[in-house]
Structures are given as structure tokens and as C-alpha cells.
Design an enzyme around this catalytic site. Structure first.
Site, mmCIF file in Angstrom:
data_model
loop_
_atom_site.group_PDB
_atom_site.id
_atom_site.type_symbol
_atom_site.label_atom_id
_atom_site.label_comp_id
_atom_site.label_asym_id
_atom_site.label_seq_id
_atom_site.Cartn_x
_atom_site.Cartn_y
_atom_site.Cartn_z
ATOM 1 N N LYS A 1 3.887 -7.566 11.798
ATOM 2 C CA LYS A 1 3.029 -7.640 10.606
ATOM 3 C C LYS A 1 3.283 -8.973 9.889
ATOM 4 C CE LYS A 1 1.793 -5.200 6.376
ATOM 5 N NZ LYS A 1 1.565 -3.933 5.733
ATOM 6 N N ARG B 1 0.845 -1.197 0.000
ATOM 7 C CA ARG B 1 0.000 0.000 0.000
ATOM 8 C C ARG B 1 0.877 1.242 0.000
ATOM 9 N NH1 ARG B 1 -2.912 1.020 4.245
ATOM 10 N NH2 ARG B 1 -4.439 2.234 3.106
ATOM 11 N N ARG C 1 -1.390 4.891 13.716
ATOM 12 C CA ARG C 1 -0.652 3.877 14.467
ATOM 13 C C ARG C 1 -0.861 4.109 15.953
ATOM 14 N NH1 ARG C 1 4.031 6.172 16.381
ATOM 15 N NH2 ARG C 1 4.760 7.976 15.202
#
Ligand code: BTN
Length: 321
Positions: A185, A120, A318
Site C-alpha cells: 500500500k 479509513r 481482500r
């Protein structure tokens, strides 16, 4: 790539004589040796056992179209056009190519490595050979672009549920569509709009990347996880994960087309990583506390002036440290 056949012959980890490999490959022993050299150049670890032959040192998890197709539910198998490649620029781009060639069915592309894997926000997606899963599908929806609200979040739910079904507890979602496991992640989803084919018929390319065997990534600037690291007790097979993901992807896209984001909202919220946490926007300002998503998939943040919806792509969020 020719060495793939050689590597699959060696994939049992046993010593194979040059003579036998030559017979199986239908080439000379010198050609076998050249293929071994090529495989070494590609990063496979192959031992030459003096007087006996060749042996693959580290087991490989090869992608195989037949195995992936065999793992699909029959209706899914009949609906898709699967392409499995050794190397590709990006599986998302490959799906576009398949569509322009007129793929018979829902095009799905999987590759062993990507040379221009995309993440992204224009970021590259690390796509080393043989380690992770890089999968894309071309999905079509009726009702214009507005029906796509929340699609990428719904795909996150599909990935999380698939992984849970494969025995990985604790998968979480970071808005809008990062897959997290154990505070790192594990994967990401890239949904690219292809455009309107005809009045109200829209197409998107949904790309999913999941870290499977990755054990080092010096050039990744954020905490990451891989299935092999977090759940080393499982003998992870990319073919098995791919089949499960394709099944889920098609079923979920169908349910989303029928019922919209609302019916997935609860499943998404149950895995929300931001819930109740102080959130920071780009630039580092704390903007409030995470409160989940609304019916369109916007993220709700409670700040001094009340609850504000944030649209995907507008601001990246975040957790405040
Ligand atoms: C992100 O979190 O930034 C999204 C990552 C998406 C990566 C996948 S890998 C398969 C597909 N092909 C690409 O080039 N990107 C997606």
C-alpha cells in the site's frame, strides 16, 4: 518551528559555520547551538564539524509553500487557499478549521507531520515528520449527497494518474480507494462528508496520504510501499508531488461534478487490483471473483448466486491467499 529555518539553511548538505548561521538567522551563536539541539531532538541528523560548523547528514525534503504554488497551473493557483504546516493533528481537520475561518478559495492543507492522522474505518494513519505527503482539500459539489457516489474512487484515479505522470508505472487501485504499488500500500484516501451547506450544496474533505521517503514502518501490519523504495532512481520532492496532486485534484473534481463517475469507470477498472481474483470478505469467507465496479462505484463480485454489488463501507474485501 524555529529549527525549520535552520534546517533549510543547512539543506544543501555543506558545512555552515556557526558565525554565518548566526548572521543569517539574526541570532547569537549560542542561539544557533540551541536551535541545532532542538533540530536534533526533532529527528534531523546534524553533524558538528569541529572548528568548522554544522552539516546536515541526511538530505531533507522540506515543504515550501512558494515552491508548491509555483508548480501549480495558473487557474488552480488562483482558486486555492494553501496552508503549509510543520505539524498538525490532521490535515482533514485543518481544512475544516480553515473553512470555519472563511478561507478565500478552495482550502488545501499540507503538513510535514500529523499527530492524529486518520485512516479509513477509524484507523490511525502513520504520519512521521518529513517522510510522506499528507494533503487535504475542501471540495464543494451541487446536487445533494447522491452526486458524491464514486467520488473517492475518482480521486484514486486522479492520484494514480498523477503518479504515472511523475514517472511511476504500475500504480493500482484496491477498492474502494487504496493506492497500491508493487504489492504494497503506497497511499490512501479519506473522504469525509462535511454536510449540506445550503439546499443541494454539499461539501467533503478529501485527504490523501502518500508514502514518499518512508523506509521503515515497524508498526504497520500490512505490506506497504513508498516511492523512494520502489523508484529510488528518482529524487522525490514532496513539493513537486504536492503541486501535481493539487492540480489533478481540482481538475478531477471539476470533471466529476460535470460528468459523474461514469466517465471515470474505465480508468478505475484499468487499475483494479481485485479483477479476476478470488475475494474474501471480513471474517474470511470467500465470496466470489472480482468483476470491477458498477456505475455508482459499488464493487461487483461474482459468487454462486450471480453478480452482487458491494457498497463501500458495508464489507471490506481482500484477495484470498
Ligand atoms: C486510508 O487508506 O485508510 C486513508 C488514509 C488517508 C490519510 C490521509 S493523510 C492526509 C489526510 N489527513 C488525515 O488525517 N488522513 C488523510
Amino acid at each position: 518551528m524555529k529549527s525549520k529555518v535552520l534546517v533549510s539553511l543547512l539543506s544543501d548538505g555543506q558545512v555552515h559555520s556557526g558565525e554565518r548561521l548566526a548572521r543569517e538567522l539574526g541570532v547569537s551563536r549560542t542561539a544557533v547551538w540551541k536551535q541545532v539541539r532542538r533540530a536534533l531532538d526533532e529527528g534531523y541528523e546534524i553533524d558538528t564539524v569541529r572548528g568548522r560548523g554544522y552539516r546536515l547528514v541526511t538530505p531533507v525534503d522540506l515543504l515550501d509553500a512558494g515552491t508548491i504554488l509555483a508548480g501549480l497551473a495558473e487557474p488552480t493557483r488562483n482558486r486555492i487557499a494553501l496552508t503549509v504546516l510543520d505539524e498538525v493533528d490532521s490535515t482533514n481537520t485543518e481544512v475544516v478549521r480553515q473553512l470555519s475561518k472563511g478561507a478565500a478559495g478552495v482550502p488545501v492543507a499540507i503538513a510535514d507531520s500529523q499527530t492524529k492522522g486518520r485512516g479509513r474505518r477509524g484507523r490511525p494513519w502513520r504520519s512521521p515528520r518529513g517522510e510522506n505527503l499528507y494533503l487535504s482539500a475542501g471540495l464543494t459539489f451541487q446536487g445533494g449527497f447522491s452526486v458524491l457516489d464514486g467520488l473517492s474512487l475518482v480521486l484514486g484515479v486522479a492520484v494514480a494518474e498523477t503518479l504515472e505522470g511523475l514517472g511511476v508505472p504500475g500504480v493500482r487501485l484496491k477498492w474502494p480507494n487504496d493506492i497500491f504499488l508493487s504489492d504494497g500500500k503506497l497511499g490512501g484516501i479519506l473522504v469525509e462528508l462535511q454536510g449540506e451547506l445550503q439546499e443541494g450544496v454539499v461539501r467533503v474533505i478529501a485527504g490523501i496520504g502518500i508514502n514518499v521517503h518512508m523506509s521503515h514502518a515497524d508498526d504497520v501490519d500490512q505490506p506497504w510501499a513508498s516511492l523512494g523504495q520502489v523508484a529510488p532512481q528518482t529524487d522525490w520532492s514532496r513539493n513537486r508531488i504536492a503541486s501535481a496532486l493539487i492540480n489533478a485534484l481540482l481538475e478531477t473534481a471539476e470533471a466529476f461534478a460535470e460528468k459523474g463517475f461514469g466517465s471515470f469507470q474505465g480508468s478505475w477498472q484499468a487499475r483494479d487490483m481485485f479483477k479476476g481474483r478470488h475475494l474474501v470478505a471480513q471474517g474470511g469467507d470467500v465470496i466470489g471473483v472480482g468483476c470491477g465496479v458498477d456505475g455508482q462505484g459499488n464493487y461487483l463480485v461474482e459468487g454462486v448466486s450471480g453478480v452482487v454489488p458491494i457498497r463501500a463501507g458495508e464489507i471490506s474485501l481482500r484477495v484470498a491467499l
